[in-house]
Design a protein around this motif. Structure first.
Motif, PDB file in Angstrom:
ATOM      1  N   LEU A  35       1.103  -1.201  -0.158  1.00 34.81           N
ATOM      2  CA  LEU A  35      -0.364   0.288  -0.049  1.00 34.81           C
ATOM      3  C   LEU A  35       1.091   1.485   0.292  1.00 34.81           C
ATOM      4  N   ALA A  36       0.415   2.392  -0.538  1.00 33.69           N
ATOM      5  CA  ALA A  36       0.936   3.324  -0.083  1.00 33.69           C
ATOM      6  C   ALA A  36       0.571   4.445  -0.471  1.00 33.69           C
ATOM      7  N   TYR A  37       0.593   5.244  -0.174  1.00 37.55           N
ATOM      8  CA  TYR A  37      -0.681   6.658   0.770  1.00 37.55           C
ATOM      9  C   TYR A  37       0.138   8.056   0.522  1.00 37.55           C
ATOM     10  N   LYS A  38      -0.198   8.702  -0.677  1.00 37.96           N
ATOM     11  CA  LYS A  38       0.506  10.580  -0.335  1.00 37.96           C
ATOM     12  C   LYS A  38       0.067  11.270   0.500  1.00 37.96           C
ATOM     13  N   LEU A  39       0.281  11.929   0.746  1.00 36.58           N
ATOM     14  CA  LEU A  39      -0.286  13.662   2.032  1.00 36.58           C
ATOM     15  C   LEU A  39       0.378  14.461   2.079  1.00 36.58           C
ATOM     16  N   VAL A  40      -0.100  15.727   1.251  1.00 37.64           N
ATOM     17  CA  VAL A  40       0.607  16.271   0.429  1.00 37.64           C
ATOM     18  C   VAL A  40       1.902  16.035  -0.937  1.00 37.64           C
ATOM     19  N   ARG A  41       3.126  16.199   0.448  1.00 38.10           N
ATOM     20  CA  ARG A  41       4.402  15.964  -0.535  1.00 38.10           C
ATOM     21  C   ARG A  41       4.665  14.500   0.920  1.00 38.10           C
ATOM     22  N   ASP A  42       4.387  14.308   1.175  1.00 36.06           N
ATOM     23  CA  ASP A  42       4.794  13.287   2.037  1.00 36.06           C
ATOM     24  C   ASP A  42       3.791  12.008   1.238  1.00 36.06           C
ATOM     25  N   LEU A  43       4.860  10.987   1.919  1.00 36.75           N
ATOM     26  CA  LEU A  43       4.528   9.145   1.675  1.00 36.75           C
ATOM     27  C   LEU A  43       4.342   8.445   3.209  1.00 36.75           C
ATOM     28  N   PHE A  46       3.257   0.817   2.833  1.00 37.80           N
ATOM     29  CA  PHE A  46       3.644  -0.730   3.343  1.00 37.80           C
ATOM     30  C   PHE A  46       4.279  -1.007   2.268  1.00 37.80           C
ATOM     31  N   THR A  47       5.521  -1.591   2.749  1.00 35.15           N
ATOM     32  CA  THR A  47       5.440  -2.831   2.315  1.00 35.15           C
ATOM     33  C   THR A  47       5.332  -4.478   2.495  1.00 35.15           C
ATOM     34  N   GLU A  48       6.221  -5.502   2.150  1.00 32.87           N
ATOM     35  CA  GLU A  48       5.743  -6.909   2.914  1.00 32.87           C
ATOM     36  C   GLU A  48       6.944  -6.834   4.115  1.00 32.87           C
ATOM     37  N   TYR A  49       7.872  -6.347   4.486  1.00 28.80           N
ATOM     38  CA  TYR A  49       8.796  -6.375   5.249  1.00 28.80           C
ATOM     39  C   TYR A  49       8.230  -5.124   6.491  1.00 28.80           C
ATOM     40  N   ARG A  50       7.792  -3.730   5.581  1.00 27.55           N
ATOM     41  CA  ARG A  50       7.895  -2.522   7.052  1.00 27.55           C
ATOM     42  C   ARG A  50       7.198  -1.625   6.460  1.00 27.55           C
ATOM     43  N   LEU A  51       7.744  -0.420   7.935  1.00 29.10           N
ATOM     44  CA  LEU A  51       6.315   0.634   6.735  1.00 29.10           C
ATOM     45  C   LEU A  51       7.737   1.825   7.151  1.00 29.10           C
ATOM     46  N   ILE A  52       7.546   2.599   5.596  1.00 30.98           N
ATOM     47  CA  ILE A  52       8.449   3.919   5.581  1.00 30.98           C
ATOM     48  C   ILE A  52       7.863   4.882   5.558  1.00 30.98           C
ATOM     49  N   VAL A  53       8.018   5.696   6.308  1.00 31.53           N
ATOM     50  CA  VAL A  53       7.256   7.498   6.223  1.00 31.53           C
ATOM     51  C   VAL A  53       8.175   8.354   5.148  1.00 31.53           C
ATOM     52  N   VAL A  54       7.858   8.659   4.742  1.00 32.76           N
ATOM     53  CA  VAL A  54       9.228   9.816   3.793  1.00 32.76           C
ATOM     54  C   VAL A  54       8.153  11.233   4.031  1.00 32.76           C
ATOM     55  N   ASP A  55       9.265  11.573   4.444  1.00 28.36           N
ATOM     56  CA  ASP A  55       8.687  13.429   5.279  1.00 28.36           C
ATOM     57  C   ASP A  55       9.239  14.599   4.435  1.00 28.36           C
ATOM     58  N   LYS A  56       9.280  14.815   3.093  1.00 28.39           N
ATOM     59  CA  LYS A  56       9.015  16.241   2.275  1.00 28.39           C
ATOM     60  C   LYS A  56      10.232  17.430   3.057  1.00 28.39           C
ATOM     61  N   GLN A  57      10.836  17.831   3.218  1.00 29.43           N
ATOM     62  CA  GLN A  57      11.266  18.971   4.000  1.00 29.43           C
ATOM     63  C   GLN A  57      11.361  20.416   3.496  1.00 29.43           C
ATOM     64  N   GLY A  58      10.814  20.908   4.021  1.00 27.32           N
ATOM     65  CA  GLY A  58      11.622  22.980   3.510  1.00 27.32           C
ATOM     66  C   GLY A  58      10.402  23.237   1.881  1.00 27.32           C
ATOM     67  N   MET A  59      11.003  24.348   1.803  1.00 27.87           N
ATOM     68  CA  MET A  59       9.878  25.798   0.622  1.00 27.87           C
ATOM     69  C   MET A  59      10.301  24.165  -0.481  1.00 27.87           C
ATOM     70  N   THR A  60      11.210  23.944  -1.295  1.00 30.81           N
ATOM     71  CA  THR A  60      11.319  22.943  -2.452  1.00 30.81           C
ATOM     72  C   THR A  60      11.254  21.253  -2.318  1.00 30.81           C
ATOM     73  N   GLY A  61      10.665  21.255  -0.430  1.00 28.97           N
ATOM     74  CA  GLY A  61      10.675  19.945  -0.664  1.00 28.97           C
ATOM     75  C   GLY A  61      12.260  19.116  -1.418  1.00 28.97           C
ATOM     76  N   LYS A  62      12.542  19.938  -1.343  1.00 29.96           N
ATOM     77  CA  LYS A  62      14.628  18.256  -1.910  1.00 29.96           C
ATOM     78  C   LYS A  62      14.492  18.072  -0.293  1.00 29.96           C
ATOM     79  N   LYS A  63      15.193  18.506   0.003  1.00 26.88           N
ATOM     80  CA  LYS A  63      15.573  17.478   2.070  1.00 26.88           C
ATOM     81  C   LYS A  63      14.401  16.418   2.033  1.00 26.88           C
ATOM     82  N   THR A  64      14.621  15.514   2.168  1.00 28.47           N
ATOM     83  CA  THR A  64      13.531  14.276   2.582  1.00 28.47           C
ATOM     84  C   THR A  64      14.227  13.395   3.806  1.00 28.47           C
ATOM     85  N   ASP A  65      13.792  13.236   4.585  1.00 33.14           N
ATOM     86  CA  ASP A  65      13.769  12.722   5.251  1.00 33.14           C
ATOM     87  C   ASP A  65      12.680  11.027   5.017  1.00 33.14           C
TER      88      ASP A  65
END
Length: 126
Positions: A35-43, A46-65
């Protein structure tokens, strides 16, 4: 309506092929996206092994956590649904040994939180 939902804070289904391309340096070669969900710029992925949370940061979203939560390290989670005056639904993820949540995700009133809750339950029950 997908763009409008994203701007209002609602989670929308993300295209798995695009997510795989965006996360090619994070995902294992044979790791399956369930499963994959987009929340504005973030993601939230859900994979078969783990949950991944992707947080786009800053005005440009170039920095990613990128945060990875293997299902085996998630000890519990809680979901608080939205109400009449409090429009946000909240998902809190706790890892083993921690008193405070490791991750808190906010959603506007929508059905995505139910699908996310089921996917998380299925992942940690493996």
């Amino acid at each position: 309506m997908g763009l409008f939902n994203g701007l209002m804070g609602n989670a929308t289904d993300a295209n798995h092929d695009k997510v795989r391309k965006d996360l090619e340096n994070v995902l294992l070669p044979d790791e399956k996206i369930e499963l994959a969900y987009k929340l504005v710029r973030d993601l939230v992925v859900f994979t078969e092994y783990r949950l991944i949370v992707v947080d786009k940061q800053g005005m440009t979203g170039k920095k990613t956590d990128y945060k990875t939560f293997p299902y085996k390290s998630i000890s519990r989670f809680s979901v608080e649904t939205s109400g009449h005056f409090d429009l946000d639904a909240e998902l809190k993820i706790y890892i083993s040994g921690a008193l405070e949540p490791a991750q808190t995700l906010l959603f506007r009133k929508d059905d995505s939180i139910n699908a996310i809750q089921k996917a998380l339950a299925a992942g940690i029950m493996k």
